[in-house]
Design an enzyme around this catalytic site. Structure first.
Site, PDB file in Angstrom:
ATOM      1  N   HIS A 208      35.493  23.383  30.707  1.00 48.83           N
ATOM      2  CA  HIS A 208      34.612  23.519  31.874  1.00 48.83           C
ATOM      3  C   HIS A 208      34.651  24.955  32.379  1.00 48.83           C
ATOM      4  O   HIS A 208      33.608  25.572  32.645  1.00 48.83           O
ATOM      5  CB  HIS A 208      35.051  22.543  32.966  1.00 48.83           C
ATOM      6  CG  HIS A 208      34.526  22.860  34.338  1.00 48.83           C
ATOM      7  ND1 HIS A 208      33.213  22.670  34.690  1.00 48.83           N
ATOM      8  CD2 HIS A 208      35.133  23.382  35.434  1.00 48.83           C
ATOM      9  CE1 HIS A 208      33.035  23.049  35.950  1.00 48.83           C
ATOM     10  NE2 HIS A 208      34.189  23.492  36.424  1.00 48.83           N
TER      11      HIS A 208
ATOM     12  N   ASP B 265      11.013  48.893  29.693  1.00 48.68           N
ATOM     13  CA  ASP B 265      11.831  47.823  29.111  1.00 48.68           C
ATOM     14  C   ASP B 265      13.280  48.222  29.309  1.00 48.68           C
ATOM     15  O   ASP B 265      13.565  49.244  29.932  1.00 48.68           O
ATOM     16  CB  ASP B 265      11.525  47.662  27.606  1.00 48.68           C
ATOM     17  CG  ASP B 265      11.845  46.254  27.103  1.00 48.68           C
ATOM     18  OD1 ASP B 265      13.026  45.887  27.114  1.00 48.68           O
ATOM     19  OD2 ASP B 265      10.905  45.530  26.722  1.00 48.68           O
TER      20      ASP B 265
ATOM     21  N   TRP C 250      41.858  27.948  30.871  1.00 46.70           N
ATOM     22  CA  TRP C 250      41.004  29.032  30.362  1.00 46.70           C
ATOM     23  C   TRP C 250      41.769  30.342  30.296  1.00 46.70           C
ATOM     24  O   TRP C 250      41.369  31.269  29.603  1.00 46.70           O
ATOM     25  CB  TRP C 250      39.749  29.190  31.218  1.00 46.70           C
ATOM     26  CG  TRP C 250      39.928  29.958  32.488  1.00 46.70           C
ATOM     27  CD1 TRP C 250      40.456  29.493  33.647  1.00 46.70           C
ATOM     28  CD2 TRP C 250      39.595  31.323  32.725  1.00 46.70           C
ATOM     29  NE1 TRP C 250      40.474  30.491  34.585  1.00 46.70           N
ATOM     30  CE2 TRP C 250      39.952  31.631  34.058  1.00 46.70           C
ATOM     31  CE3 TRP C 250      39.023  32.337  31.949  1.00 46.70           C
ATOM     32  CZ2 TRP C 250      39.765  32.892  34.628  1.00 46.70           C
ATOM     33  CZ3 TRP C 250      38.838  33.596  32.525  1.00 46.70           C
ATOM     34  CH2 TRP C 250      39.208  33.861  33.850  1.00 46.70           C
TER      35      TRP C 250
ATOM     36  N   SER D 264      29.162  40.522  23.161  1.00 45.72           N
ATOM     37  CA  SER D 264      27.876  40.313  23.833  1.00 45.72           C
ATOM     38  C   SER D 264      27.861  40.964  25.214  1.00 45.72           C
ATOM     39  O   SER D 264      26.920  41.669  25.583  1.00 45.72           O
ATOM     40  CB  SER D 264      27.611  38.812  23.933  1.00 45.72           C
ATOM     41  OG  SER D 264      26.587  38.554  24.853  1.00 45.72           O
ATOM     42  N   SER D 265      28.936  40.739  25.978  1.00 45.71           N
ATOM     43  CA  SER D 265      28.975  41.287  27.344  1.00 45.71           C
ATOM     44  C   SER D 265      29.003  42.800  27.334  1.00 45.71           C
ATOM     45  O   SER D 265      28.349  43.447  28.161  1.00 45.71           O
ATOM     46  CB  SER D 265      30.221  40.804  28.086  1.00 45.71           C
ATOM     47  OG  SER D 265      30.206  39.437  28.204  1.00 45.71           O
TER      48      SER D 265
ATOM     49  N   HIS E  62      41.070  39.858  36.859  1.00 43.69           N
ATOM     50  CA  HIS E  62      40.651  40.093  38.232  1.00 43.69           C
ATOM     51  C   HIS E  62      39.325  40.845  38.330  1.00 43.69           C
ATOM     52  O   HIS E  62      38.432  40.398  39.035  1.00 43.69           O
ATOM     53  CB  HIS E  62      41.729  40.681  39.131  1.00 43.69           C
ATOM     54  CG  HIS E  62      41.349  40.395  40.549  1.00 43.69           C
ATOM     55  ND1 HIS E  62      41.536  39.164  41.112  1.00 43.69           N
ATOM     56  CD2 HIS E  62      40.633  41.112  41.438  1.00 43.69           C
ATOM     57  CE1 HIS E  62      40.989  39.146  42.319  1.00 43.69           C
ATOM     58  NE2 HIS E  62      40.430  40.328  42.543  1.00 43.69           N
TER      59      HIS E  62
ATOM     60  N   GLU F  35      37.114  40.604  36.291  1.00 36.91           N
ATOM     61  CA  GLU F  35      36.160  39.584  35.850  1.00 36.91           C
ATOM     62  C   GLU F  35      35.605  38.778  37.028  1.00 36.91           C
ATOM     63  O   GLU F  35      34.416  38.483  37.062  1.00 36.91           O
ATOM     64  CB  GLU F  35      36.830  38.650  34.833  1.00 36.91           C
ATOM     65  CG  GLU F  35      36.065  37.379  34.495  1.00 36.91           C
ATOM     66  CD  GLU F  35      34.777  37.602  33.709  1.00 36.91           C
ATOM     67  OE1 GLU F  35      34.615  38.708  33.140  1.00 36.91           O
ATOM     68  OE2 GLU F  35      33.948  36.693  33.672  1.00 36.91           O
TER      69      GLU F  35
ATOM     70  N   TYR G 194      35.082  39.810  39.918  1.00 41.41           N
ATOM     71  CA  TYR G 194      34.079  40.640  40.602  1.00 41.41           C
ATOM     72  C   TYR G 194      32.830  40.793  39.753  1.00 41.41           C
ATOM     73  O   TYR G 194      31.732  40.973  40.288  1.00 41.41           O
ATOM     74  CB  TYR G 194      34.676  41.986  40.999  1.00 41.41           C
ATOM     75  CG  TYR G 194      35.695  41.775  42.086  1.00 41.41           C
ATOM     76  CD1 TYR G 194      35.280  41.480  43.375  1.00 41.41           C
ATOM     77  CD2 TYR G 194      37.049  41.759  41.812  1.00 41.41           C
ATOM     78  CE1 TYR G 194      36.195  41.204  44.367  1.00 41.41           C
ATOM     79  CE2 TYR G 194      37.969  41.483  42.795  1.00 41.41           C
ATOM     80  CZ  TYR G 194      37.546  41.208  44.074  1.00 41.41           C
ATOM     81  OH  TYR G 194      38.447  40.915  45.042  1.00 41.41           O
TER      82      TYR G 194
ATOM     83  N   SER H 275      21.642  40.970  49.222  1.00 41.16           N
ATOM     84  CA  SER H 275      21.181  42.162  49.939  1.00 41.16           C
ATOM     85  C   SER H 275      19.689  42.409  49.762  1.00 41.16           C
ATOM     86  O   SER H 275      19.104  43.226  50.470  1.00 41.16           O
ATOM     87  CB  SER H 275      21.941  43.403  49.464  1.00 41.16           C
ATOM     88  OG  SER H 275      23.321  43.205  49.614  1.00 41.16           O
TER      89      SER H 275
ATOM     90  N   HIS I 249      48.419  39.577  41.719  1.00 44.40           N
ATOM     91  CA  HIS I 249      48.447  38.550  42.764  1.00 44.40           C
ATOM     92  C   HIS I 249      48.166  37.168  42.172  1.00 44.40           C
ATOM     93  O   HIS I 249      48.342  36.167  42.853  1.00 44.40           O
ATOM     94  CB  HIS I 249      47.489  38.879  43.919  1.00 44.40           C
ATOM     95  CG  HIS I 249      46.039  38.849  43.579  1.00 44.40           C
ATOM     96  ND1 HIS I 249      45.123  39.692  44.134  1.00 44.40           N
ATOM     97  CD2 HIS I 249      45.330  38.079  42.728  1.00 44.40           C
ATOM     98  CE1 HIS I 249      43.925  39.437  43.657  1.00 44.40           C
ATOM     99  NE2 HIS I 249      44.026  38.461  42.790  1.00 44.40           N
ATOM    100  N   HIS I 250      47.742  37.124  40.915  1.00 46.23           N
ATOM    101  CA  HIS I 250      47.571  35.827  40.254  1.00 46.23           C
ATOM    102  C   HIS I 250      48.898  35.281  39.743  1.00 46.23           C
ATOM    103  O   HIS I 250      48.952  34.181  39.231  1.00 46.23           O
ATOM    104  CB  HIS I 250      46.600  35.956  39.072  1.00 46.23           C
ATOM    105  CG  HIS I 250      45.202  36.296  39.486  1.00 46.23           C
ATOM    106  ND1 HIS I 250      44.244  35.339  39.736  1.00 46.23           N
ATOM    107  CD2 HIS I 250      44.604  37.485  39.720  1.00 46.23           C
ATOM    108  CE1 HIS I 250      43.116  35.929  40.082  1.00 46.23           C
ATOM    109  NE2 HIS I 250      43.306  37.231  40.085  1.00 46.23           N
TER     110      HIS I 250
ATOM    111  N   THR J 237      34.681  44.168  51.779  1.00 51.42           N
ATOM    112  CA  THR J 237      33.961  42.893  51.842  1.00 51.42           C
ATOM    113  C   THR J 237      33.517  42.617  53.267  1.00 51.42           C
ATOM    114  O   THR J 237      32.396  42.135  53.503  1.00 51.42           O
ATOM    115  CB  THR J 237      34.840  41.753  51.303  1.00 51.42           C
ATOM    116  OG1 THR J 237      35.418  42.174  50.069  1.00 51.42           O
ATOM    117  CG2 THR J 237      34.027  40.509  51.062  1.00 51.42           C
TER     118      THR J 237
ATOM    119  N   LYS K 209      30.425  44.441  54.054  1.00 52.82           N
ATOM    120  CA  LYS K 209      29.232  43.774  53.531  1.00 52.82           C
ATOM    121  C   LYS K 209      28.800  42.627  54.436  1.00 52.82           C
ATOM    122  O   LYS K 209      27.627  42.507  54.799  1.00 52.82           O
ATOM    123  CB  LYS K 209      29.509  43.245  52.118  1.00 52.82           C
ATOM    124  CG  LYS K 209      29.507  44.353  51.101  1.00 52.82           C
ATOM    125  CD  LYS K 209      29.776  43.802  49.724  1.00 52.82           C
ATOM    126  CE  LYS K 209      29.465  44.840  48.696  1.00 52.82           C
ATOM    127  NZ  LYS K 209      28.032  45.147  48.604  1.00 52.82           N
TER     128      LYS K 209
ATOM    129  N   ARG L  82      47.163  21.270  40.476  1.00 52.96           N
ATOM    130  CA  ARG L  82      45.937  21.295  39.693  1.00 52.96           C
ATOM    131  C   ARG L  82      46.257  20.987  38.241  1.00 52.96           C
ATOM    132  O   ARG L  82      47.409  21.007  37.828  1.00 52.96           O
ATOM    133  CB  ARG L  82      45.248  22.657  39.836  1.00 52.96           C
ATOM    134  CG  ARG L  82      46.072  23.803  39.344  1.00 52.96           C
ATOM    135  CD  ARG L  82      45.471  25.162  39.719  1.00 52.96           C
ATOM    136  NE  ARG L  82      44.329  25.506  38.903  1.00 52.96           N
ATOM    137  CZ  ARG L  82      44.024  26.762  38.501  1.00 52.96           C
ATOM    138  NH1 ARG L  82      44.805  27.768  38.841  1.00 52.96           N
ATOM    139  NH2 ARG L  82      42.962  26.998  37.786  1.00 52.96           N
TER     140      ARG L  82
END
Lengths: 535, 299
Positions: free
Chosen positions: A79, A108, A144, A171-172, A255, A257, A259, A270, A304-305, A330, A333, A452
Site C-alpha cells: 500500500h 513543450d 516500505w 523514472s523520477s 525525509h 522524499e 517534501y 498557492s 528524527h525518524h 511552514t 506559508k 502500527r
C-alpha cells in the site's frame, strides 16, 4: 490574446497530431504524457486504496478475521509503495507535464522523448512490483522502509522489489531533469524566475530534491541487494557493518522524499487560494524563500525518524531542533495563505474547498509532526498509530487533496469542459468527512499505545478502530465520485470559457480552452506575460 | 528589454520538438526485460538467458536511439536553445551520479568513523564490545568485523597499498584527463588530426586502467583474502571501486563512440555537445577516482 488565437489558427493546417495507439505509446507531447501520468496515478490510487481497505477490514474488529498475518504485512508494505511511488509522485509529475510548459510559455517539455521514457518506466516498474504478490514467499512484508535484517528475510520477491525501486528511481530522476531544464531553459523571453507561478517554483525545488536523493535510495537498495545475494556485510554487525546504517542512508533519502510529496501541493494551493479569494497571493517572494528553506532543512533532519534506534545525545538534540526549525518556513506559508484570504471576496467552488481543507488538515498533520519531533515524546509515540495518523494527515488531506484540487482547477483548461459543481462538492464533503473519521481516531489509538503494522490488537482499541474502518469505507468509496465527475465532465460537461475562474491569473489562462495540442509554439508576447504574472 | 535571458533565445528559429518516437517505450521495455531477467537469474528460476536478451536489446537501444539523435544533430535540427537543454540535462544527470556514489562513500565514512568504533566499545559504548563480543573485538580499520568474515579460515586478509598499483592508476586517469582536454582544444582549433589521436589515447588509457583494475581484483581475490564477502572493508572496497570501474567502462565506450564520430568528421569547433558531454562524464569518473584513491586506498 488575439495574437495567440490568430497564431494557433494559422498553425492548425500543419498541426501534427498522431492518432490511435501510437499517440500514447510513442508520445512526445507534454499534454499526452501528462494525461498518461495522471491516469496511471489514478489506477494506482485505487489499487493502493483497495489494499488499504483490506487493512481496515482486518482491523475492523480485534482478533484475526480475514487476512493471513504475512499477507497483512505485505498489504501495509505494498500500500505504501503504491501510494508513494505509484499514485502521488506520478500525479505530481503528470501535473508538472501539463502545467509547467503552459505556465512558462514553452512549446513543450525540454526533452520530450526522455519525458516519454520516464513515463513508460512506471508501468514496467509496477509490473515487477505487483508480480511479487504471486511469487514464492509473497510480496515484500517488511514495510516500505525495507529495514534490514527484516527486509532480507523476504523470499523470491526480494530482487523484484529492489529492481522495481531502481526503475522508479530512474523514472523520477529523468522526470526531474526534464522539469529543471524546462524551467531554466524554456521560459518565455521576459519571464524572470520571480515572475513564475508558484506551482513552477515549488516543482523546480522538488526536482532538485529528486535529483539529490533518488540516487541515494538506489545506493541503499543496491547495498541490500548485495547483502542478500553476494555476501557483502553492509548491514551485518558480524562483519563490521551496521543495520542502523541502512536507516541513516534510507532516511537521508526518505525525509526529502516526504517534501517531494508535499512541496508541489504548496504550489497548487498557492495558485488556487488567490484565484478564489480574488486577491493576489500574499507574500509571493517569501513563499519562494520558505519553499527553498524547507527543502534545505529537509536534508538535515533525517534521523528524527530513528530516535528510538539509539544515537548520541548530541545527535538527538541536533535532529530535534533542526526538525522544529521546519515549522518556521511552514508557518510563513500558512500565514500567507490565511493573509491571502483575509478580506478577500471568497467563493467556494470545489478546488477552493479542497484547498481550504488542505490548509486546515495539513496544518493539523504538521503540528502532530512537531509533537513527534520532541525526542522524549517520540519515545512514546514511535511506531504507534499516532505516527500513522500524522503522516496520513499530511499525505491524504495534504498531498492527495491538493492533487484533487489541481484536477478540479485545471480540468476545464485541459478538457474544455466544466465538471458538475454539485457532484464535485459532494465528492469534497464525503472525502473531507471520510478522511477525518478515518484518521482522527488513529491519534487516540496511537496515544493509547496501539502499535502500527500489527494485524491484531488488544480489545481496548476496538471502538476507535471500528470508527476508523467506517471512515475508510466512506473515504474510499467516495473516490468513485471523483472518477465519475471527471468522466462526466469530459463526456458531456458544459463548454468551459477560456478563463473559467474569474480571479485566475497565469499564462495558462491566456490560452484558448481547451489548451491547443501545440501551445506557445512561439513564445507569448511580453504584455501577456506581465498580465499573466500578476502576483 | 535585452536581459541575459533573452540573449540565449533565438526567437527566429523554433525549438525542435520531436514527433512520435518508438525508442522511449522500447527503452523502458528493455530495462524491464533486463531487470526481470536478472531477478529470475538471481532467484534461480532460470539461467541468465532473459537477462542476456535484455542486454542485446540494450545495445539495440543505444545504437538506435543515438543514431536518431546524431542524425538530427547532423541535419542541424537543434538550435542553440536545444543545445543548452542537452547541456543542462547532462549536468544534472552527472550530479545524480555523484549522489549515487555519495551513498557508498557515506556508508564507508559511517562504518569507519562511527559504527565500527562503537562496535569496538568506544567511549560510552563499552558494553557493545563486552556483552556482544566478550571484549574480543579489536575495532580498527581495515576490519572485517567481530566475526572476521571472509574467505580465509583464520579470518585474516590483506589490503592493497595505495602507493603501488592504485597510484599508477591515479596517474593513468589524471593523464587521460589531460589528453581529453588536449583533444578538446584541438577540436576547437579545427585540428582534426590531433583531436583523433588524443581522443584515441584517452580511451586507450581508460581501457589500460580497467585492465590494471581487473588484475588488482584477481590478485585481491586469489592472494589477499580480500573479497566482496570480507566484512565491511571488502564490501565498501569492492562496491565503490566496482561501481567506479563500471562507470569507467561506460565512459570509455562513450569515448570510442565519439572517436568514431570525429573520424567521420562530425562536430564543428563551435558545436560539439556530444563530445563535451562525454568529456564531462570522463572528468566525473576521474574525480570519483581521486576520492577513492584518498579514502579507500590511502588514508
Amino acid at each position: 490574446m488575439a495574437n495567440t488565437a490568430a497564431h494557433d489558427a494559422t498553425h492548425d493546417a500543419h498541426d501534427h497530431r498522431p492518432q490511435g495507439l501510437k499517440r500514447w505509446l510513442y508520445a512526445t507531447n507534454h499534454k499526452d504524457i501528462g494525461t498518461m501520468y495522471l491516469v496511471f496515478a489514478c489506477v494506482m490510487f485505487f489499487l493502493g486504496g483497495a489494499m488499504a481497505l483490506l487493512i481496515r477490514l482486518e482491523l475492523f474488529q480485534p482478533g484475526m478475521q480475514f487476512l493471513d498475518p504475512a499477507f497483512y504485512n505485505s498489504m501495509t508494505t505494498m500500500h505504501a509503495l503504491l501510494m508513494i511511488f505509484g499514485a502521488v509522485m506520478p500525479a505530481w509529475t503528470g501535473l508538472a507535464n501539463w502545467m509547467v510548459p503552459l505556465q512558462v510559455g514553452a512549446p513543450d517539455m525540454a526533452l520530450p522523448r526522455l519525458n516519454n521514457f520516464s513515463f513508460w518506466l512506471l508501468p514496467f516498474a509496477f509490473t515487477l512490483l505487483l508480480l511479487t504478490l504471486f511469487v514464492p514467499g509473497g510480496a515484500p512484508a517488511g514495510g516500505w522502509t525495507l529495514y534490514p535484517p527484516l527486509s532480507l528475510q523476504a523470499g523470491d520477491s526480494f530482487p523484484l522489489t529492489i529492481f522495481a525501486i531502481h526503475l522508479l528511481g530512474i523514472s523520477s530522476i529523468l522526470g526531474a531533469i526534464n522539469v529543471i531544464v524546462t524551467i531554466m531553459n524554456m521560459r518565455a523571453p521576459g519571464m524572470g524566475l520571480l515572475n513564475m507561478s508558484l506551482f513552477c517554483w515549488t516543482w523546480l525545488i522538488t526536482a532538485y530534491l529528486l535529483i539529490l536523493v533518488m540516487p541515494v535510495l538506489a545506493g541503499a537498495v543496491t547495498m541490500l541487494l548485495t547483502d542478500y545475494f553476494f555476501d557483502t556485510a553492509f548491514f551485518t554487525a558480524a562483519g563490521g557493518g551496521d543495520p542502523v546504517m541502512f536507516q541513516h542512508i534510507f532516511w537521508f533519502f526518505g525525509h526529502p522524499e516526504v517534501y517531494i510529496l508535499i512541496l508541489p501541493a504548496f504550489g497548487v494551493v498557492s495558485e488556487i487560494i488567490p484565484t478564489f479569494s480574488r486577491k493576489p497571493l500574499f507574500g509571493y517572494e517569501s513563499m519562494v524563500y520558505a519553499t527553498a528553506s524547507i527543502a534545505f532543512l529537509s536534508f538535515i533532519v533525517w534521523a528524527h525518524h530513528m530516535f528510538t534506534v539509539g544515537m548520541p545525545l548530541a545527535g538527538q538534540l541536533f535532529f530535534m531542533l533542526s526538525t522544529m526549525l521546519i515549522a518556521v518556513p511552514t508557518g510563513v506559508k500558512v500565514f500567507n495563505w490565511c493573509a491571502t484570504m483575509w478580506k478577500g471576496s471568497i467563493s467556494f467552488e470545489t478546488p477552493m474547498l479542497f484547498a481550504i481543507a488542505f490548509l486546515f488538515l495539513f496544518t493539523l498533520g504538521g503540528l502532530s509532526g512537531l509533537m513527534l519531533a520532541i525526542v522524549p515524546a517520540d519515545f512514546q509515540y514511535h511506531d504507534t498509530y499516532f505516527v500513522v495518523a500524522h503522516f496520513h494527515y499530511v499525505l491524504v488531506p495534504g498531498s492527495v487533496f491538493a492533487i484533487m484540487a489541481a484536477v478540479y482547477y485545471w480540468l476545464p483548461k485541459w478538457s474544455g469542459r466544466m465538471y458538475d459543481e454539485k457532484i464535485g462538492k459532494l465528492h469534497f464533503w464525503m472525502s473531507a468527512i471520510g478522511v477525518n473519521v478515518l484518521f482522527f481516531p488513529q491519534h487516540f489509538l496511537g496515544l493509547a499505545g496501539m502499535p502500527r503494522r500489527i494485524p491484531d490488537y488488544a480489545t481496548q482499541f476496538a471502538d476507535w478502530n471500528m470508527v476508523s474502518s467506517v471512515g475508510a469505507v466512506i473515504f474510499g468509496f467516495s473516490q468513485l465520485l471523483f472518477v465519475y465527475v471527471i468522466w462526466k465532465a469530459v463526456r458531456s460537461g458544459e463548454t468551459a470559457p477560456q478563463r473559467p475562474w474569474e480571479g485566475a491569473h497565469g499564462l495558462e489562462w491566456e490560452l484558448p480552452t481547451p489548451a491547443p495540442y501545440h501551445s506557445w509554439d512561439t513564445p507569448p508576447p511580453r504584455e501577456v506575460i506581465t498580465k499573466g504574472a500578476m502576483h | 528589454m535585452a536581459n541575459a535571458h533573452a540573449s540565449t533565445h533565438s526567437t527566429d528559429e523554433k525549438y525542435y520538438i520531436p514527433h512520435e518516437s518508438a525508442w522511449p517505450i522500447y527503452g523502458s521495455a528493455t530495462l524491464f526485460v533486463l531487470m526481470f531477467g536478472l531477478c529470475g537469474w538471481l532467484n534461480e528460476w532460470y539461467g541468465p538467458w532473459i537477462f542476456a536478451i535484455g542486454a542485446v536489446m540494450l545495445v539495440g537501444l543505444f545504437v538506435g536511439w543515438f543514431a536518431v539523435v546524431i542524425d538530427e544533430h547532423q541535419k542541424g535540427m537543434y538550435n542553440l536553445q536545444v543545445d543548452k537543454s542537452f547541456r543542462m540535462g547532462m549536468m544534472w544527470f552527472i550530479i545524480s551520479e555523484v549522489m549515487f556514489f555519495a551513498a557508498f562513500f557515506g556508508a564507508l565514512f559511517y562504518a569507519r568513523h562511527l559504527s565500527v568504533p562503537w562496535a569496538g566499545g568506544e567511549g560510552v559504548k563499552i558494553f557493545n564490545n563486552l556483552l556482544l563480543w566478550q571484549g574480543s573485538y579489536d575495532a580498527g580499520w581495515p576490519t572485517n568485523g567481530p566475526q572476521a568474515l571472509g574467505p580465509r579460515d583464520d579470518g585474516s586478509f590483506e589490503t592493497i597499498p595505495a602507493f603501488g598499483l592504485p597510484a599508477i592508476n591515479t596517474a593513468i586517469l589524471l593523464l587521460s584527463g589531460v589528453t581529453i582536454t588536449i583533444a578538446h582544444h584541438a577540436l576547437q582549433e579545427g585540428n582534426r588530426r590531433i583531436l583523433n589521436i588524443f581522443l584515441a589515447v584517452t580511451f586507450l588509457l581508460g581501457f589500460f586502467f580497467l585492465g590494471l583494475q581487473m588484475w588488482e581484483y584477481s590478485h585481491a581475490y586469489k592472494d589477499l583474502g580480500l573479497q566482496l564477502s570480507t566484512g565491511i572493508y571488502g564490501s565498501t572496497f569492492f562496491m565503490l571501486t566496482g561501481f567506479h570501474g563500471l562507470h569507467v567502462t561506460l565512459g570509455a565506450i562513450m569515448l570510442v563512440v565519439i572517436w568514431f564520430r570525429t573520424m567521420k568528421g562530425h562536430f564543428t569547433p563551435q558545436r560539439h555537445f556530444g563530445f563535451e558531454a562525454v568529456a564531462w562524464y570522463w572528468h566525473f569518473v576521474d574525480v570519483v577516482w581521486l576520492g577513492l584513491f584518498v579514502f579507500v586506498y590511502w588514508v
